[in-house]
Scaffold this active site. Structure first.
Site, PDB file in Angstrom:
ATOM      1  N   SER A   1       0.767  -1.476  -0.277  1.00 22.33           N
ATOM      2  CA  SER A   1      -0.171  -0.208  -0.244  1.00 22.33           C
ATOM      3  C   SER A   1       0.472   1.135   0.055  1.00 22.33           C
ATOM      4  CB  SER A   1      -0.707   0.233   1.531  1.00 22.33           C
ATOM      5  OG  SER A   1      -1.304   1.097   1.433  1.00 22.33           O
TER       6      SER A   1
ATOM      7  N   HIS B   1      -1.143  -1.441  -4.148  1.00 18.47           N
ATOM      8  CA  HIS B   1      -2.657  -1.204  -4.102  1.00 18.47           C
ATOM      9  C   HIS B   1      -2.375   0.490  -3.191  1.00 18.47           C
ATOM     10  CE1 HIS B   1      -5.966  -2.321  -0.799  1.00 18.47           C
ATOM     11  NE2 HIS B   1      -5.862  -1.372  -0.559  1.00 18.47           N
TER      12      HIS B   1
ATOM     13  N   ASP C   1      -4.842   3.270  -2.076  1.00 16.86           N
ATOM     14  CA  ASP C   1      -5.607   3.464  -0.695  1.00 16.86           C
ATOM     15  C   ASP C   1      -6.624   5.290  -1.144  1.00 16.86           C
ATOM     16  OD1 ASP C   1      -5.937   1.564   0.916  1.00 16.86           O
ATOM     17  OD2 ASP C   1      -4.047   2.222   1.347  1.00 16.86           O
TER      18      ASP C   1
ATOM     19  N   MET D   1      -9.132   7.954   0.179  1.00 20.82           N
ATOM     20  CA  MET D   1      -9.930   8.353   0.958  1.00 20.82           C
ATOM     21  C   MET D   1     -10.500   9.329   1.272  1.00 20.82           C
ATOM     22  SD  MET D   1      -7.758   7.042   4.430  1.00 20.82           S
ATOM     23  CE  MET D   1      -6.816   5.510   4.257  1.00 20.82           C
TER      24      MET D   1
ATOM     25  N   HIS E   1      -8.715   0.440  -4.094  1.00 22.98           N
ATOM     26  CA  HIS E   1      -9.492   0.451  -3.264  1.00 22.98           C
ATOM     27  C   HIS E   1      -9.852   1.898  -2.824  1.00 22.98           C
ATOM     28  CE1 HIS E   1      -9.985  -0.317   1.601  1.00 22.98           C
ATOM     29  NE2 HIS E   1     -10.747  -0.159   1.212  1.00 22.98           N
TER      30      HIS E   1
ATOM     31  N   MET F   1     -12.357   3.926  -0.735  1.00 17.52           N
ATOM     32  CA  MET F   1     -12.987   4.094   0.918  1.00 17.52           C
ATOM     33  C   MET F   1     -13.610   5.120   0.261  1.00 17.52           C
ATOM     34  SD  MET F   1      -9.321   2.801   3.461  1.00 17.52           S
ATOM     35  CE  MET F   1      -8.337   3.009   1.766  1.00 17.52           C
TER      36      MET F   1
ATOM     37  N   MET G   1     -11.365  -6.481   5.024  1.00 15.14           N
ATOM     38  CA  MET G   1     -10.631  -5.321   6.335  1.00 15.14           C
ATOM     39  C   MET G   1     -10.461  -5.679   7.272  1.00 15.14           C
ATOM     40  SD  MET G   1      -9.792  -3.029   4.074  1.00 15.14           S
ATOM     41  CE  MET G   1      -9.042  -1.645   5.235  1.00 15.14           C
TER      42      MET G   1
ATOM     43  N   ASP H   1      -6.337  -6.568   4.243  1.00 14.62           N
ATOM     44  CA  ASP H   1      -5.945  -5.234   4.056  1.00 14.62           C
ATOM     45  C   ASP H   1      -5.941  -4.893   5.341  1.00 14.62           C
ATOM     46  OD1 ASP H   1      -4.697  -2.878   4.172  1.00 14.62           O
ATOM     47  OD2 ASP H   1      -7.336  -2.230   2.532  1.00 14.62           O
TER      48      ASP H   1
HETATM   49  C1  DX5 Z   1      -6.411   0.757   5.831  1.00 13.47           C
HETATM   50  C2  DX5 Z   1      -5.969   1.185   4.417  1.00 13.47           C
HETATM   51  C3  DX5 Z   1      -4.915   0.227   4.312  1.00 13.47           C
HETATM   52  C4  DX5 Z   1      -3.620   0.338   4.759  1.00 13.47           C
HETATM   53  C5  DX5 Z   1      -2.773  -0.440   5.495  1.00 13.47           C
HETATM   54  O1  DX5 Z   1      -7.104   2.023   5.680  1.00 13.47           O
HETATM   55  O2  DX5 Z   1      -6.810   0.616   3.811  1.00 13.47           O
HETATM   56  O3  DX5 Z   1      -4.173  -0.237   2.935  1.00 13.47           O
HETATM   57  O4  DX5 Z   1      -2.510   1.581   4.476  1.00 13.47           O
HETATM   58  O5  DX5 Z   1      -2.100   0.012   6.053  1.00 13.47           O
HETATM   59  P1  DX5 Z   1      -0.741  -0.735   7.077  1.00 13.47           P
HETATM   60  O6  DX5 Z   1      -0.938  -2.290   5.927  1.00 13.47           O
HETATM   61  O7  DX5 Z   1       0.175  -0.502   7.988  1.00 13.47           O
HETATM   62  O8  DX5 Z   1      -1.672  -1.441   8.382  1.00 13.47           O
HETATM   63 ZN    ZN Z   2      -6.558  -0.623   1.557  1.00 12.61          ZN
END
Ligand code: DX5
Ligand code: ZN
Length: 217
Positions: free
Chosen positions: A9, A34, A36, A38, A67, A69, A138, A176
């Site tokens: 990620s 990956h 993320d 948000m 991903h 969110m 998750m 994840d």
């Molecule tokens: C959480 C994200 C993850 C995050 C994982 O909201 O969706 O992808 O980056 O990070 P680690 O591996 O540090 O838990």
């Molecule tokens: Zn993620």
């Protein structure tokens, strides 16, 4: 059973130089990245948007595992597809026409993913299993990297894997949040084949050895 894939990620990468973080992933010999995304509504944090993904697309050949969110992912599917996403995952929790959103992802030439939070029962995604290429369970409440792995999600992963086998489906089962070698092994035993790792990947003293260990799970 699918061979394991490690998808680092970039949330844990260098946000002043994301291209360099993508290059580290490629140099490790990995194929997935990956991303993320948000919105500050579905999760209490902001990251980056399609413009950044498009800029990265110009600098990287990695497969973009995107991903979303977002409370309203359907408003942005097209933008992320055009930006170069290879797979677009939406969450089951927000109220929206998930079937239509997944169909749109497919029509735009991307693989489809459905994600569920730690507290969401697997039954919520069951109707969509024949219509996705990936299910993301998750293993932390989404929003931030560096959180502790939630072992209480393991039975849900096993349930999703059992449904996959019973229905002879071939979606990937991704985890994840809080993933390291130890928690990845527990997830593998429960049926996971796709491992997102932010903190543990970018902080690994030997990333190639880490990637090899995941590949051998
Ligand atoms: C959480 C994200 C993850 C995050 C994982 O909201 O969706 O992808 O980056 O990070 P680690 O591996 O540090 O838990
Ligand atoms: Zn993620």
């Amino acid at each position: 059973m699918h061979a394991p894939i490690l998808a680092p990620s970039i949330l844990a990468g260098d946000h002043a130089n994301l291209a360099s973080s993508a290059a580290i992933v490629a140099a490790t010999g990995l194929e997935w990245l990956h991303l993320d995304i948000m919105d500050g509504h579905f999760v209490p944090n902001l990251s980056f948007g399609p413009q950044t993904v498009a800029a990265l697309r110009g600098k990287s050949k990695l497969f973009f595992d995107t991903h979303l969110m977002l409370d309203e992912p359907h408003r942005y599917i097209e933008a992320f597809a055009r930006a170069g996403a290879g797979l677009i995952t939406i969450h089951i929790e927000p109220a929206l026409d998930h079937a239509a959103a997944l169909a749109r992802i497919k029509a735009l030439g991307c693989r489809r993913g459905i994600a569920l939070n730690p507290g969401t029962p697997p039954e919520a995604v069951k109707p969509f299993l024949p219509h996705v290429e990936l299910v993301l369970a998750m293993t932390v409440q989404p929003g931030f990297g560096g959180q502790a792995f939630r072992a209480d999600v393991l039975p849900k992963i096993a349930r999703l894997d059992a449904w996959r086998r019973e229905a002879a489906l071939d979606f990937r089962l991704e985890v994840d949040g809080g993933i390291d070698l130890k928690t990845a092994a527990a997830c593998r035993a429960a049926g996971t084949d796709t491992f997102v790792a932010g903190t543990s990947f970018f902080n690994a003293p030997d990333r190639a050895a880490y990637a090899a260990a995941i590949a051998n799970l």
